[in-house]
Each structure stands twice: as C-alpha cells, then as structure tokens.
Design a protein around this motif. Structure first.
Motif, PDB file in Angstrom:
ATOM      1  N   HIS A 128       0.826  -1.209   0.000  1.00 20.91           N
ATOM      2  CA  HIS A 128       0.000   0.000   0.000  1.00 20.91           C
ATOM      3  C   HIS A 128       0.859   1.257   0.000  1.00 20.91           C
ATOM      4  O   HIS A 128       0.663   2.158   0.809  1.00 20.91           O
TER       5      HIS A 128
ATOM      6  N   LEU B  67     -14.210   5.840  15.033  1.00 15.85           N
ATOM      7  CA  LEU B  67     -14.861   4.694  14.418  1.00 15.85           C
ATOM      8  C   LEU B  67     -13.772   3.857  13.755  1.00 15.85           C
ATOM      9  O   LEU B  67     -13.238   4.228  12.715  1.00 15.85           O
TER      10      LEU B  67
ATOM     11  N   GLY C 254     -11.736   1.294  11.605  1.00 12.43           N
ATOM     12  CA  GLY C 254     -12.030   0.774  10.279  1.00 12.43           C
ATOM     13  C   GLY C 254     -12.588   1.824   9.346  1.00 12.43           C
ATOM     14  O   GLY C 254     -12.909   1.544   8.202  1.00 12.43           O
TER      15      GLY C 254
ATOM     16  N   HIS D 266      -9.045   7.306   6.312  1.00 15.41           N
ATOM     17  CA  HIS D 266      -7.745   6.910   5.742  1.00 15.41           C
ATOM     18  C   HIS D 266      -6.977   8.168   5.375  1.00 15.41           C
ATOM     19  O   HIS D 266      -7.568   9.159   4.939  1.00 15.41           O
TER      20      HIS D 266
ATOM     21  N   ARG E 233     -10.157  -1.919  -1.461  1.00 16.52           N
ATOM     22  CA  ARG E 233      -9.971  -3.208  -0.782  1.00 16.52           C
ATOM     23  C   ARG E 233     -11.166  -3.535   0.109  1.00 16.52           C
ATOM     24  O   ARG E 233     -11.544  -4.689   0.262  1.00 16.52           O
TER      25      ARG E 233
ATOM     26  N   ARG F 150       1.174  -8.355   4.184  1.00 18.56           N
ATOM     27  CA  ARG F 150       1.954  -7.161   3.825  1.00 18.56           C
ATOM     28  C   ARG F 150       3.427  -7.435   3.597  1.00 18.56           C
ATOM     29  O   ARG F 150       4.142  -6.631   3.011  1.00 18.56           O
TER      30      ARG F 150
HETATM   31  C1  SDX Z   1      -4.490   1.217   7.578  1.00 18.07           C
HETATM   32  O1  SDX Z   1      -1.535   4.371   5.215  1.00 18.07           O
HETATM   33  C2  SDX Z   1      -2.048   3.283   4.807  1.00 18.07           C
HETATM   34  O2  SDX Z   1      -2.093   2.992   3.630  1.00 18.07           O
HETATM   35  C3  SDX Z   1      -2.582   2.373   5.879  1.00 18.07           C
HETATM   36  C4  SDX Z   1      -3.288   1.108   5.389  1.00 18.07           C
HETATM   37  C5  SDX Z   1      -2.348   0.172   4.697  1.00 18.07           C
HETATM   38  O3  SDX Z   1      -2.827  -0.646   3.903  1.00 18.07           O
HETATM   39  O4  SDX Z   1      -1.134   0.183   5.017  1.00 18.07           O
HETATM   40  O5  SDX Z   1      -4.329   1.465   4.499  1.00 18.07           O
HETATM   41  C6  SDX Z   1      -3.894   0.329   6.553  1.00 18.07           C
HETATM   42  O6  SDX Z   1      -3.798   1.612   8.489  1.00 18.07           O
HETATM   43  C7  SDX Z   1      -5.915   1.663   7.407  1.00 18.07           C
HETATM   44  C8  SDX Z   1      -6.374   2.676   8.511  1.00 18.07           C
HETATM   45  C9  SDX Z   1      -6.737   1.866   9.738  1.00 18.07           C
HETATM   46  N1  SDX Z   1      -7.003   2.744  10.883  1.00 18.07           N
HETATM   47  C10 SDX Z   1      -8.254   2.932  11.353  1.00 18.07           C
HETATM   48  O7  SDX Z   1      -9.280   2.450  10.840  1.00 18.07           O
HETATM   49  C11 SDX Z   1      -8.307   3.752  12.632  1.00 18.07           C
HETATM   50  C12 SDX Z   1      -9.428   4.789  12.519  1.00 18.07           C
HETATM   51  N2  SDX Z   1      -9.023   5.759  11.516  1.00 18.07           N
HETATM   52  C13 SDX Z   1      -8.384   6.977  11.970  1.00 18.07           C
HETATM   53  O8  SDX Z   1      -7.611   6.874  13.104  1.00 18.07           O
HETATM   54  C14 SDX Z   1      -7.841   7.842  10.838  1.00 18.07           C
HETATM   55  O9  SDX Z   1      -8.816   7.905   9.896  1.00 18.07           O
HETATM   56  C15 SDX Z   1      -6.521   7.463  10.194  1.00 18.07           C
HETATM   57  C16 SDX Z   1      -5.421   7.295  11.201  1.00 18.07           C
HETATM   58  C17 SDX Z   1      -6.657   6.214   9.417  1.00 18.07           C
HETATM   59  C18 SDX Z   1      -6.151   8.608   9.242  1.00 18.07           C
HETATM   60  O10 SDX Z   1      -5.936   9.723  10.025  1.00 18.07           O
HETATM   61  P1  SDX Z   1      -5.429  11.112   9.364  1.00 18.07           P
HETATM   62  O11 SDX Z   1      -5.240  10.991   7.903  1.00 18.07           O
HETATM   63  O12 SDX Z   1      -4.272  11.612  10.169  1.00 18.07           O
HETATM   64  O13 SDX Z   1      -6.686  11.994   9.506  1.00 18.07           O
HETATM   65  P2  SDX Z   1      -6.980  12.922  10.759  1.00 18.07           P
HETATM   66  O14 SDX Z   1      -6.677  12.206  12.028  1.00 18.07           O
HETATM   67  O15 SDX Z   1      -6.317  14.243  10.507  1.00 18.07           O
HETATM   68  O16 SDX Z   1      -8.592  13.084  10.677  1.00 18.07           O
HETATM   69  C19 SDX Z   1      -9.184  14.098   9.873  1.00 18.07           C
HETATM   70  C20 SDX Z   1     -10.515  14.389  10.560  1.00 18.07           C
HETATM   71  C21 SDX Z   1     -10.374  14.723  12.048  1.00 18.07           C
HETATM   72  O17 SDX Z   1     -11.503  15.518  12.405  1.00 18.07           O
HETATM   73  P3  SDX Z   1     -11.317  17.173  12.457  1.00 18.07           P
HETATM   74  O18 SDX Z   1     -10.129  17.431  13.372  1.00 18.07           O
HETATM   75  O19 SDX Z   1     -11.044  17.559  11.008  1.00 18.07           O
HETATM   76  O20 SDX Z   1     -12.622  17.676  12.990  1.00 18.07           O
HETATM   77  O21 SDX Z   1     -11.348  13.214  10.496  1.00 18.07           O
HETATM   78  C22 SDX Z   1     -11.605  12.744  11.813  1.00 18.07           C
HETATM   79  C23 SDX Z   1     -10.546  13.375  12.725  1.00 18.07           C
HETATM   80  O22 SDX Z   1     -11.029  13.500  14.055  1.00 18.07           O
HETATM   81  N3  SDX Z   1     -11.492  11.286  11.763  1.00 18.07           N
HETATM   82  C24 SDX Z   1     -12.307  10.463  12.376  1.00 18.07           C
HETATM   83  C25 SDX Z   1     -11.870   9.167  12.009  1.00 18.07           C
HETATM   84  N4  SDX Z   1     -10.806   9.265  11.209  1.00 18.07           N
HETATM   85  C26 SDX Z   1     -10.562  10.581  11.059  1.00 18.07           C
HETATM   86  N5  SDX Z   1     -13.371  10.668  13.222  1.00 18.07           N
HETATM   87  C27 SDX Z   1     -13.994   9.563  13.679  1.00 18.07           C
HETATM   88  N6  SDX Z   1     -13.641   8.293  13.354  1.00 18.07           N
HETATM   89  C28 SDX Z   1     -12.587   8.060  12.538  1.00 18.07           C
HETATM   90  N7  SDX Z   1     -12.239   6.810  12.226  1.00 18.07           N
END
Ligand code: SDX
Length: 424
Positions: A231, A302, A304, A307, A316, A390
């Motif tokens: 990825h 939340l 999952g 991104h 995916r 991976r």
């Molecule tokens: C993987 O990088 C890759 O390619 C990773 C991956 C791979 O194949 O290697 O795809 C695998 O890691 C997938 C992601 C798995 N993680 C999760 O599902 C955990 C939940 N997701 C989040 O923690 C978050 O979305 C990230 C870490 C995945 C991305 O975070 P970013 O890009 O740093 O985004 P951010 O934290 O700056 O969020 C932007 C906004 C924020 O709100 P505001 O400050 O703008 O008001 O979106 C919100 C965040 O609070 N937000 C969420 C959220 N994800 C982002 N709010 C609620 N639930 C969420 N899941």
C-alpha cells in the motif's frame, strides 16, 4: 515540454528560490526541495502528510477516486484473477509470472516455508498469553540471527533470496504464534499444499488427524492476503525503508515494519474494529457510538473508518465486503450479528454529514476482521494476518530501495527547546 518549477519567495530575500517540479507516471507532481538544506532551510511536515519520501514503481494509490494499482494492475483484478503468490511475484519482479515462472516461484517459496528448529525454542520464552504481534515481532527479528553473516544486501540475488525466505516463513511463524497461545504443537508446512491452504493447515491442523482444509476458506484467505499485499508508503512500509536505509539486516527491517503495523491507527485497526463491534453489541447502540466518534472531547474513533489517502471508498474494503458475504454464506452464518451491525454502522456513517464532510469511508480493516473471525482466527491474531499479507510489499520496497543509489533516511526538526544555557 517546458521544465516546471516552483518559486519560493522568502520575506528576507528579494530573489525567489527556483525549485524543480517533477512529474510521475500518474498522480500529483512533487516539488523537489532537496536544495533547501544548502540554504539553511528545512520544510516542516509532521506526519509527512504532504511529503513524497521516495520514488517507487511498485504501487499507485489515487485516494480521491479509490484506485489502487500494483505495478499498474487494479487490486480488484488481482483479487479476482491472481493468487497471492502471483501478486508477490508481481510486486517483487514488476510483471505477472509466466506459467513456468509461476511454477518455479511456487516451488521456491514451498521449500523455504520451514524455519530453523532453533526458532521453535524461541517460543518457550514467551508467556502463553503474550500478544501475537509481540511474538511475531520477536520471532521475525530473530530470523536475522540465522541469516546475517553470508548475506550481502548489495547483491541482488541475495536480496531476492531474503525476499523468498521471509515471504515463505511468515505464515509458518504466524501459525506458530497461534499454536503457542493455544498450547498445541507446532504444525510443519506440507509441501503438497498451496500457500494459504498450508497456512490454515498449520493454524488449525493437529498431529492427531490428516490435513483437512476448506477450499472456500483457503481461497478467501488467499484473497485477504492479496488485499493486504502492499500500500505505497504507509507507516510500516516507510519504517521498513527507513530501517533498510542504514543497511540493516532485512529480517530486522521487516520486524520494524511489524512493530509499526501493530498500532491501532494502522494494522491494529482490524482487531480494534472487532472489539468496537463487540462493544456496540446491538444495532440500537450504533447511534451512540456515532455520537462518540464525532465528539471532539471523546478520543473514540470509528475503527475501520477513514484513511490518510483514501477520500473515497478503499477499493480493498469493497472486495472485502464481497468476500464477507461469500464466506458467511458458505459457513451458514450469513446472519452473523457482528456483520449485521457492521453493515448498519457503515450505512449510518455514510449518511452522516460528519463522515461525509471529512470523506471518511470504510477502509481495508473494516470488514477483514469479520471474515477472519468467521474463519476461526482469534481477534488478537488479526494484525498478524495483516503482517503476513503485507510482507511482500515490505520486502519489495526494501529491495527496490537497495537496487539503486540511496541515502540513509535522516529527517531534521523544528527545535522548540531551550537555547544554550550554562549549568548552575
Ligand atoms: C491502515 O496508510 C495506509 O495505507 C494504511 C493502510 C495500509 O494498507 O497500510 O491502508 C492500513 O492503516 C488503514 C487505517 C486503519 N485505521 C483505522 O481504521 C483507525 C481509525 N481511523 C483513523 O484513526 C484515521 O482515519 C486514520 C489514522 C486512518 C487517518 O488519520 P489522518 O489521515 O491523520 O486523519 P486525521 O486524524 O487528521 O482526521 C481528519 C478528521 C479529524 O476531524 P477534524 O479534526 O477535522 O474535525 O477526520 C476525523 C478526525 O477527528 N477522523 C475520524 C476518524 N478518522 C478521522 N473521526 C472519527 N472516526 C474516525 N475513524
């Protein structure tokens, strides 16, 4: 074609700095800032949100359009038409294997699946209830004790052999991690079984009965590995590259990738998704969890969802949801309550403006855990599955970096501590 440049105007100079702008095959241009350090200027980009750390030909992601290509082939087509080992060959070598190459590669991997018998002794030191990722990280790092002296990382053939070994041994170690936790004897790989069937045999087989592995579950497992294969420059792959840039042993580099993947914001999310679904427990509780996810004062996210790159559906996740349907159908658990809650949660979140405004969609981890649970894999082993899938991506990036001139990764910082002061 005219050379593209970017001008950097600094308030204390009259002449702007001209920075070259470089284009890739597809995707955004990059501003080449390498000359800035000679002018005493650093860029500032915590989390590398706006930073391209390297050149690569392996994987391309278009986050706005939900596109994922491995060496140009869409992930949906690879998931449907290629085996996981075909995908490993593609990532490593740049092309899909011919019929003969496929047979030779499968054979090479087959005869590297066993681990040194001494590795079996490693596990005696782990508590039975150790987290599987702790054991996997330790075991893979330990492989560097067996393959180091005669390994010349500057030799392409040595790098390819290291890649074959780690791809082949990861499922064996993953299964050993599981067996240690449940107190059952380790199962040896069977040379007459395919990669994913062999993994399921080593996981759930016992010395007390002949191997019996479901073709449907083996196929589902193989596609799940393919969906996780690579990825681009995600946190764990960037970690492998950074470790590799110092010339470190490749098995130690892969262990560093495993460590980075473990976190719940990255590969640990699939385990966290199941824990979240168990906590929700009933569809009537979904709205409360959505409120929690939106509450800035509540650290809950939340799992999952969201991104760093995808601001559209993670392709995916779309394939994963289809496999989920098929596997649950095949196992006669179509009405799995967790799957029902997941589907409802996805539907509500995708209609909620908080998620719509922030372009938060289900990612690869949202459905994978439900399938893995249905296959019988315990929740705390989900990230071990992710790491197994991976591995070809990690080692392909390591090999790609070492196959051309590279520099040790050494970012700088914005210093906000004390200026020089004398001791009292
Ligand atoms: C993987 O990088 C890759 O390619 C990773 C991956 C791979 O194949 O290697 O795809 C695998 O890691 C997938 C992601 C798995 N993680 C999760 O599902 C955990 C939940 N997701 C989040 O923690 C978050 O979305 C990230 C870490 C995945 C991305 O975070 P970013 O890009 O740093 O985004 P951010 O934290 O700056 O969020 C932007 C906004 C924020 O709100 P505001 O400050 O703008 O008001 O979106 C919100 C965040 O609070 N937000 C969420 C959220 N994800 C982002 N709010 C609620 N639930 C969420 N899941």
């Amino acid at each position: 074609m005219t050379k593209k440049t970017a001008e950097l105007h600094l308030s204390d100079t009259t002449t702007p700095l001209d920075l070259p702008v470089i284009s890739g095959t597809v995707g955004p241009d990059v501003v080449d800032v390498r000359s800035l350090v000679s002018k005493g200027i650093f860029t500032f980009d915590p989390g590398f949100v706006s930073t391209a750390s390297c050149e690569s030909e392996i994987t391309y992601i278009d986050g706005d359009n939900g596109i994922l290509l491995h060496r140009g082939y869409p992930i949906e087509q690879l998931a449907e038409k290629a085996s996981f080992l075909d995908t490993c060959f593609l990532l490593l070598n740049g092309e899909l294997p011919t019929r003969q190459e496929k047979a030779d590669f499968e054979n090479t991997i087959r005869y590297h699946t066993m681990v040194d018998q001494q590795i079996h002794e490693f596990f005696k030191g782990f508590p039975r209830n150790a987290h599987p990722m702790a054991m996997l990280c330790g075991a893979v790092g330990g492989l560097s004790a067996f393959y180091h002296e005669n390994l010349d990382i500057e030799d392409a053939d040595h790098r390819k052999q290291a890649a074959h070994r780690i791809i082949a041994k990861m499922p064996t170690l993953a299964a050993m991690v599981y067996k240690h936790g449940v107190g059952q004897p380790f199962m040896y790989p069977q040379n007459d079984m395919g990669f994913s069937a062999n993994f399921l045999h080593m996981m759930f087989g016992t010395p007390c009965e002949p191997p019996k592995v479901s073709k449907t579950l083996s196929k589902a497992m193989d596609v799940i590995f393919t969906l996780h294969a690579d990825h681009e420059q995600n946190a764990s792959t960037s970690t492998v590259r950074l470790a590799g840039s110092s010339g470190a042993n490749p098995y130690a580099c892969i262990a560093s990738g495993i460590a980075a993947l473990w976190g719940p914001s990255h590969g640990g999310a699939n385990e966290a998704v199941l824990e979240m679904l168990y906590e929700i427990n009933d569809e009537k509780n979904i709205s409360n969890f959505i409120l929690k996810a939106k509450d800035k004062d509540d650290p809950f996210r939340l799992m999952g969802f969201g991104h760093r790159v995808y601001k559209n559906f993670d392709p995916r996740a779309t394939v994963m949801r289809k496999i989920c349907d098929d596997v649950l159908e095949e196992l006669g658990v179509k009405d799995d309550p967790l799957f029902r809650i997941a589907r409802k949660l996805e539907q509500i979140a995708l209609e909620d403006e908080y998620f719509i405004d922030r372009k938060l969609y289900p990612n690869v981890d949202f459905y994978s855990g439900i399938i893995l649970k249905a296959i019988g894999i315990p929740t705390n082993l989900f990230t071990v599955i992710f790491a197994t899938g991976r591995t070809p991506g990690w080692i392909s990036h390591w090999d790609e970096m070492l196959s051309s001139p590279y520099k040790i990764g050494r970012p700088r910082q914005l210093y906000k501590g004390h200026a020089r002061r004398d001791m009292p």
